[in-house]
Design a protein around this motif. Sequence first.
Motif, PDB file in Angstrom:
ATOM      1  N   THR A  38       3.622 -12.199  48.590  1.00  0.00           N
ATOM      2  CA  THR A  38       3.514 -13.614  48.883  1.00  0.00           C
ATOM      3  C   THR A  38       4.759 -14.043  49.622  1.00  0.00           C
ATOM      4  OG1 THR A  38       4.449 -14.176  46.743  1.00  0.00           O
ATOM      5  CG2 THR A  38       2.064 -14.092  46.886  1.00  0.00           C
ATOM      6  N   ASP A  39       4.573 -14.583  50.777  1.00  0.00           N
ATOM      7  CA  ASP A  39       5.686 -15.043  51.598  1.00  0.00           C
ATOM      8  C   ASP A  39       5.831 -16.544  51.404  1.00  0.00           C
ATOM      9  OD1 ASP A  39       7.769 -14.985  53.373  1.00  0.00           O
ATOM     10  OD2 ASP A  39       6.452 -15.201  55.124  1.00  0.00           O
ATOM     11  N   GLU A  40       6.866 -16.936  50.716  1.00  0.00           N
ATOM     12  CA  GLU A  40       7.041 -18.360  50.431  1.00  0.00           C
ATOM     13  C   GLU A  40       8.033 -18.999  51.337  1.00  0.00           C
ATOM     14  OE1 GLU A  40       7.753 -19.050  46.333  1.00  0.00           O
ATOM     15  OE2 GLU A  40       6.094 -17.790  45.750  1.00  0.00           O
TER      16      GLU A  40
END
Length: 88
Positions: A86-88
């Motif tokens: 997950t790229d936040e």
Amino acid sequence: MYIYPDNLKSKAVMWLWELKDIGILAIGAIISILALTQTGLMLPLAVTAGYGFLTIRLDEMSIMMFIRNAWNYFAGIQQFYEWRYTDE
């Protein structure tokens, strides 16, 4: 010594076993003693003693439940892992 269940939701225990296990152990002991006196077999007594040891309950968990849960975790039930970045 009889320990009453908390809030009537937990299972009733006597000494270190549930009442169901004490009943099974009593019937197993009777059968084991009869087998020992009539035929000289020690196997039923060993099975009853083994069951009694495996069903000792401490902190709401017995040895038999621990072995069953460990088997299910490591070999019995397939584990499903989902790896996601997950790229936040």
